[in-house]
Design a protein around this motif. Structure first.
Motif, short mmCIF file in Angstrom:
data_model
loop_
_atom_site.label_atom_id
_atom_site.label_comp_id
_atom_site.label_asym_id
_atom_site.label_seq_id
_atom_site.Cartn_x
_atom_site.Cartn_y
_atom_site.Cartn_z
N PHE A 1 4.64 -17.93 56.51
CA PHE A 1 4.22 -17.73 57.81
C PHE A 1 3.45 -16.58 58.12
CE2 PHE A 1 8.03 -19.90 58.08
CZ PHE A 1 7.91 -20.79 59.21
N LEU A 2 2.13 -16.82 58.64
CA LEU A 2 0.87 -15.84 58.57
C LEU A 2 0.87 -15.57 60.01
CD1 LEU A 2 -1.34 -18.48 56.63
CD2 LEU A 2 -0.38 -16.41 55.78
N SER A 3 0.07 -14.37 60.30
CA SER A 3 -0.27 -13.75 61.33
C SER A 3 -1.98 -14.26 61.52
CB SER A 3 -0.32 -12.21 61.57
OG SER A 3 0.93 -12.19 61.79
N ALA A 4 -2.40 -14.04 62.70
CA ALA A 4 -3.64 -14.49 63.06
C ALA A 4 -4.72 -13.71 62.38
CB ALA A 4 -4.02 -14.29 64.63
N ASP A 5 -4.47 -12.49 61.90
CA ASP A 5 -5.31 -11.43 61.38
C ASP A 5 -4.93 -11.28 59.82
OD1 ASP A 5 -2.80 -10.10 61.42
OD2 ASP A 5 -3.79 -8.20 62.36
N THR A 6 -4.09 -12.03 59.22
CA THR A 6 -3.81 -11.85 57.75
C THR A 6 -5.21 -12.33 56.85
OG1 THR A 6 -1.64 -12.63 58.18
CG2 THR A 6 -2.18 -12.44 55.95
N THR A 7 -5.30 -11.30 55.98
CA THR A 7 -6.57 -11.57 55.30
C THR A 7 -6.36 -11.71 53.65
OG1 THR A 7 -7.09 -9.22 54.86
CG2 THR A 7 -8.14 -10.39 56.70
N PHE A 8 -6.96 -12.43 53.01
CA PHE A 8 -6.74 -12.57 51.33
C PHE A 8 -7.94 -12.41 50.64
CE2 PHE A 8 -3.59 -15.30 53.61
CZ PHE A 8 -2.26 -14.74 53.07
N GLY A 9 -7.77 -12.05 49.45
CA GLY A 9 -8.88 -11.71 48.70
C GLY A 9 -8.75 -13.20 47.62
N LYS A 10 -9.52 -13.04 46.39
CA LYS A 10 -9.65 -14.26 45.57
C LYS A 10 -8.29 -14.31 44.71
CE LYS A 10 -14.30 -15.53 44.46
NZ LYS A 10 -15.10 -15.18 43.37
N ASP A 11 -7.87 -15.51 44.56
CA ASP A 11 -6.79 -15.81 43.56
C ASP A 11 -5.55 -15.12 43.67
OD1 ASP A 11 -8.44 -17.55 41.73
OD2 ASP A 11 -9.33 -15.56 41.01
N VAL A 12 -5.26 -15.07 44.98
CA VAL A 12 -3.84 -14.76 45.43
C VAL A 12 -2.89 -15.74 45.45
CG1 VAL A 12 -2.67 -13.99 47.56
CG2 VAL A 12 -4.98 -13.03 47.13
N THR A 13 -1.79 -15.48 44.87
CA THR A 13 -0.37 -16.69 44.94
C THR A 13 0.51 -16.04 45.90
OG1 THR A 13 -1.04 -17.02 42.73
CG2 THR A 13 1.19 -17.68 43.50
N ILE A 14 1.04 -16.90 46.73
CA ILE A 14 2.14 -16.61 47.46
C ILE A 14 2.96 -17.60 47.24
CG2 ILE A 14 2.89 -16.55 50.04
CD1 ILE A 14 -0.11 -16.04 50.63
N GLU A 15 4.27 -17.23 46.86
CA GLU A 15 5.35 -18.22 46.72
C GLU A 15 5.84 -18.44 47.87
OE1 GLU A 15 6.70 -16.51 42.02
OE2 GLU A 15 7.85 -16.11 43.81
N PRO A 16 7.13 -19.46 47.93
CA PRO A 16 7.74 -19.92 49.36
C PRO A 16 8.31 -18.78 50.13
CG PRO A 16 8.21 -21.42 47.36
CD PRO A 16 7.36 -20.27 46.85
N ASN A 17 8.65 -19.08 51.33
CA ASN A 17 9.25 -18.13 52.29
C ASN A 17 8.77 -16.99 52.34
OD1 ASN A 17 11.45 -20.25 53.17
ND2 ASN A 17 11.79 -20.32 51.00
N VAL A 18 7.47 -16.48 52.58
CA VAL A 18 7.16 -15.27 52.76
C VAL A 18 6.59 -15.32 54.23
CG1 VAL A 18 5.23 -13.79 52.15
CG2 VAL A 18 6.51 -15.02 50.46
N VAL A 19 6.79 -14.12 54.87
CA VAL A 19 6.56 -13.82 56.26
C VAL A 19 5.52 -12.81 56.26
CG1 VAL A 19 7.34 -13.09 58.60
CG2 VAL A 19 8.54 -14.86 57.03
N PHE A 20 4.16 -12.91 56.86
CA PHE A 20 3.22 -11.91 56.97
C PHE A 20 3.22 -11.56 58.72
CE2 PHE A 20 1.81 -14.28 53.16
CZ PHE A 20 1.49 -13.08 52.35
N GLY A 21 3.60 -10.37 58.70
CA GLY A 21 3.47 -9.86 60.38
C GLY A 21 1.90 -9.54 60.55
N LEU A 22 1.82 -8.85 61.57
CA LEU A 22 0.08 -8.31 61.87
C LEU A 22 -0.37 -7.35 60.89
CD1 LEU A 22 0.23 -7.96 65.71
CD2 LEU A 22 -1.07 -9.71 64.38
#
Ligand code: UD1
Ligand code: CA
Length: 451
Positions: free
Chosen positions: A264-285
């Motif tokens: 789950f992402l927020s409208a303003d979540t930002t990522f660099g290169k080569d990021v890995t996100i495993e299952p069931n992660v929540v990003f607030g603002l």
């Protein structure tokens, strides 16, 4: 659209009673941001544009949100809720200024994109009097139907006023309209309230613009983009659509997600290169994730910065104000808040770090707690670079642990510790030889005597 001036009016005077909430409808969140913020974010901006928001009489909170998102927004109050055209006329003063384009949007339609606003303005530059955003509704009930004749839009009929034939039309009014600014005021002034609801309908503008001999065009879009929110179920549906969009954008930007549908992402979540996100992660603002970072499963992150190649979780909770340096690590069952954790530091297990600064490459043992609160005030813990905090230690703030210092496991540290010192704050260990043997023998003898 270069060279043209545009006024956008966002209508947000809805009561939202069907949300069954004490909060105004347009302040409900999708992907962490209010419905209104999404619309205002997509509305035309930059040189030559102006923005007006129409709110209801008691909706100071809505006005505040509008100004927070777009500080240039002018707020107008619609004292009585007499229809969409009446709401636009609350901003009469702004409409009367000579803009080339007048764009109307609804504050409860959060999925609308900036590109669609641009598409709406294009026909005006080409000479049309009015552009209406339309879509094919799976279930058109409740929407205004677009009555098209010989390729021209001739009228919009509201549900209550539509004939049986008109109700069969699935092409519906999405609610966004773009007027040639030079005729807008004249058209709006002609709209009456002789319909079944006795309201001033913005949709009546179509017939009036046509009567002026000007073209009215329909710009089509998909239903997902123009879902209006009236209920909590529709809010949840919009969230689904928005999450799908945000996940797709993250994947397109190169983020690796094993099970994107569970992130789950927020409208303003930002990522660099080569990021890995495993299952069931929540990003607030307010979260940014640096190059090569890995977010392990079941982590919950808000208002935090994650450095390059940092490792988070599984089961980590990063609360607001956490900054994790390059290559630093926060492991399972670790909670952080207002914590600056410098490069290469490790906080691997079962720990609370709040109001703290941890120096580079420090190692924080399992079960370490920063005791930052005395029931009234918060205090800071400062841990020097390369320090080693033994497991199960309580650091009672305010306290400073020097660079390279060692803290013995199980310590309660209440005083500052110098660089490279060893501090132990716990009961001293004693041992009595063969005590256990004597104890067991005495107990067994007593029990035998009782029988
Ligand atoms: C409106 C349209 C309908 C369209 C549908 C799309 C009219 C007459 N009807 O119907 O053709 O298919 O939206 O979702 O325009 N508002 C005010 N003040 C008012 C009335 C409304 O600010 O006096 C605002 C509301 O906050 C809302 C928007 O205008 O953001 C639309 O009002 P709503 O009552 O929801 O209109 P619908 O019946 O859905
Ligand atoms: Ca509506």
């Amino acid at each position: 659209m270069t060279g043209r001036t545009t006024l956008t009016i966002v209508l947000a005077a809805g009561e939202g009673t069907r949300m069954r909430s004490s909060m105004p409808k347009v302040l409900h969140p999708v992907a962490g941001q209010s419905l209104l913020a999404h619309v205002l974010g997509a509305a035309p901006k930059g040189g030559g544009t102006a923005l007006a928001v129409v709110v209801g009489p008691d909706h100071q909170a809505v006005a505040d949100e509008a100004c927070r998102v777009r500080s240039e927004a002018d707020i107008y109050v619609q004292a009585e809720r007499l229809g969409t055209a009446h709401a636009v006329m609350a901003a009469h003063e702004a409409v009367a200024r000579d803009y080339d384009d007048l764009v109307i949007a609804f504050g409860d339609t959060p999925l609308i994109s900036a590109a669609t606003f641009e598409r709406m303005r294009a026909p005006l530059a080409a000479g049309a009097g009015l552009a209406v955003l339309g879509f094919h509704a799976a279930d058109p009930t409740g929407y205004g139907r677009l009555v098209v004749d010989g390729g021209q839009l001739v009228a919009i009929r509201e549900q209550a006023d539509a004939s049986a034939d008109e109700r069969a039309i699935t092409l519906c009014n999405a609610g966004v309209m773009a007027f040639d600014g030079r005729i807008a005021l004249k058209v709006l002034e002609q709209i009456g309230n002789t319909n079944s609801k006795g309201e001033y309908y913005l949709t009546d503008a179509v017939a009036i613009v046509r009567a002026l001999g000007r073209d009215v065009v329909v710009i089509e879009t998909g239903e997902d983009e123009v879902r209006g929110i009236n209920t909590k179920a529709q809010l949840a549906q919009a969230e689904q659509v928005m999450q799908a969009r945000l996940r797709q954008a993250a994947l397109d930007a190169g983020v690796t997600m094993i099970a994107p549908e569970t992130v789950f992402l927020s409208a303003d979540t930002t990522f660099g290169k080569d990021v890995t996100i495993e299952p069931n992660v929540v990003f607030g603002l307010g979260v940014s994730v640096g190059d090569g970072a890995v977010i392990h499963a079941f982590s919950y992150i808000e208002k935090s910065t994650i450095g390059a190649r940092a490792l988070v979780g599984p089961f980590a909770r990063m609360r607001p104000g956490t900054s994790l340096g390059d290559g630093a690590k926060i492991g399972n069952f670790v909670e952080t808040k207002a914590a600056i954790i410098d490069a290469g530091a490790k906080v691997n297990h079962l720990t609370y770090i709040g109001d703290a600064h941890i120096g580079a490459k420090a190692n924080i043992g399992a079960g370490t707690i920063t005791c930052n609160y005395d029931g009234f005030d918060k205090y800071k813990t400062i841990i020097g670079k390369g320090a080693f905090i033994g497991s199960n230690s309580s650091l009672v703030a305010p306290v400073r642990i020097g660079d390279g210092a060692y803290i013995g496991s199980g310590s309660v540290i209440t005083k500052d510790v110098a660089d490279n010192a060893l501090a132990i704050g716990r009961g001293q260990q004693t041992a009595r030889e063969n005590w256990a043997t004597r104890f067991r023998d005495a107990k067994a003898a007593a029990k035998a005597e009782r029988k």
